[in-house]
Write a protein that holds these residues in place. Sequence first.
Motif, short mmCIF file in Angstrom:
data_model
loop_
_atom_site.label_atom_id
_atom_site.label_comp_id
_atom_site.label_asym_id
_atom_site.label_seq_id
_atom_site.Cartn_x
_atom_site.Cartn_y
_atom_site.Cartn_z
N SER A 186 0.73 -1.23 -0.03
CA SER A 186 -0.02 -0.20 0.14
C SER A 186 0.93 1.36 0.05
CB SER A 186 -0.93 0.03 1.33
OG SER A 186 -1.65 -1.18 1.36
N THR A 204 1.73 5.08 -1.32
CA THR A 204 1.14 6.20 -1.80
C THR A 204 1.80 6.86 -3.30
OG1 THR A 204 2.38 7.93 -0.76
CG2 THR A 204 0.63 7.12 0.39
N GLN A 205 1.30 7.59 -4.11
CA GLN A 205 1.76 7.88 -5.37
C GLN A 205 3.24 8.44 -4.95
OE1 GLN A 205 -0.61 9.69 -7.94
NE2 GLN A 205 1.03 9.47 -9.76
N LYS A 216 -1.28 0.64 -9.34
CA LYS A 216 0.14 1.11 -8.49
C LYS A 216 1.28 0.77 -9.67
CE LYS A 216 -1.68 2.57 -4.79
NZ LYS A 216 -1.47 4.04 -4.62
N GLN A 245 1.62 3.64 -11.98
CA GLN A 245 2.24 4.64 -11.38
C GLN A 245 3.82 4.55 -11.64
OE1 GLN A 245 0.71 5.44 -7.71
NE2 GLN A 245 -1.33 5.70 -8.54
N LEU A 296 2.33 -4.94 -6.61
CA LEU A 296 1.19 -3.91 -6.55
C LEU A 296 0.40 -4.28 -7.55
CD1 LEU A 296 3.95 -1.01 -6.98
CD2 LEU A 296 2.69 -1.81 -4.91
N ILE A 340 5.88 5.73 -4.09
CA ILE A 340 6.23 5.33 -5.48
C ILE A 340 7.26 6.17 -6.23
CG2 ILE A 340 5.58 4.66 -7.79
CD1 ILE A 340 3.02 3.51 -6.54
#
Length: 250
Positions: A71, A73-74, A114, A117, A110, A77
């Motif tokens: 999990s 977040t952007q 994700k 991303q 992921l 990442i």
Amino acid sequence: MAKSDRLFRLMHLLRSLHPPVTAGDLAQELGVSQRTLYRDIDALRACGARIEGEAGFGYTLTEDYALPPQSLTQIEIEALVLGLSEVRLRGDPALSQAARDALAKITASLPEEKRAQIEHSVGLVHRYLPQKQYVADLSLIRQACWEERALRLFYRDRQGRETRREIWPLAIVYLDEELMLLAHCRLRGAFRQFLVGSILSLEWAKGSFRPRRVPMLRDYISELRTRHAIAPYCEDGRRIMREENLTAPL
């Protein structure tokens, strides 16, 4: 290659190669026949891996049973991709390959959103200057740090003087244009800093300092910080960095 090792390698290929990956490409990478490859795909599916595709169309790993879902977040990442890209460019061959493998494993864990991303991250890393090559084997230094084993090195200082030292290696510091080895010098009986580029040869020495590396490194960094604005010097007298810029995850 044992079947268990082959299945582990197959999972890594499915994580890292651009999907869909043909059976022919996978079989060639593993050095097996396509018939064996088909059986290995079935074995992975039986263990819980979700692998879409079939013979003639290629395979895509859609869910990796071996890695837990992440999990991130952007922005996390972005930081991950940027950091591993920097390691890939600055690291020695072993560390560079490890960065590629780590990103492939994380990407495979992921969900699809994700993964996208990661594939379209904003941050990019580029270096115009070629990666500096070192005589010293960085893999050997890392292993010595991990195993807390002594090393013997042949070192040349700024004046061209060459000395042999036996050290307890503590950490490798990545500076702007140089690598520095933090160590405890057995000859001087004190902490010292050695420029990796000035190490002429490196080999194992007798003795272990387990389990003292972490507390010794903590003490060394604390010692550097207590010198306030005084910049530390390398073994050959060259100024390296200011203490307040030196941190370690201890």
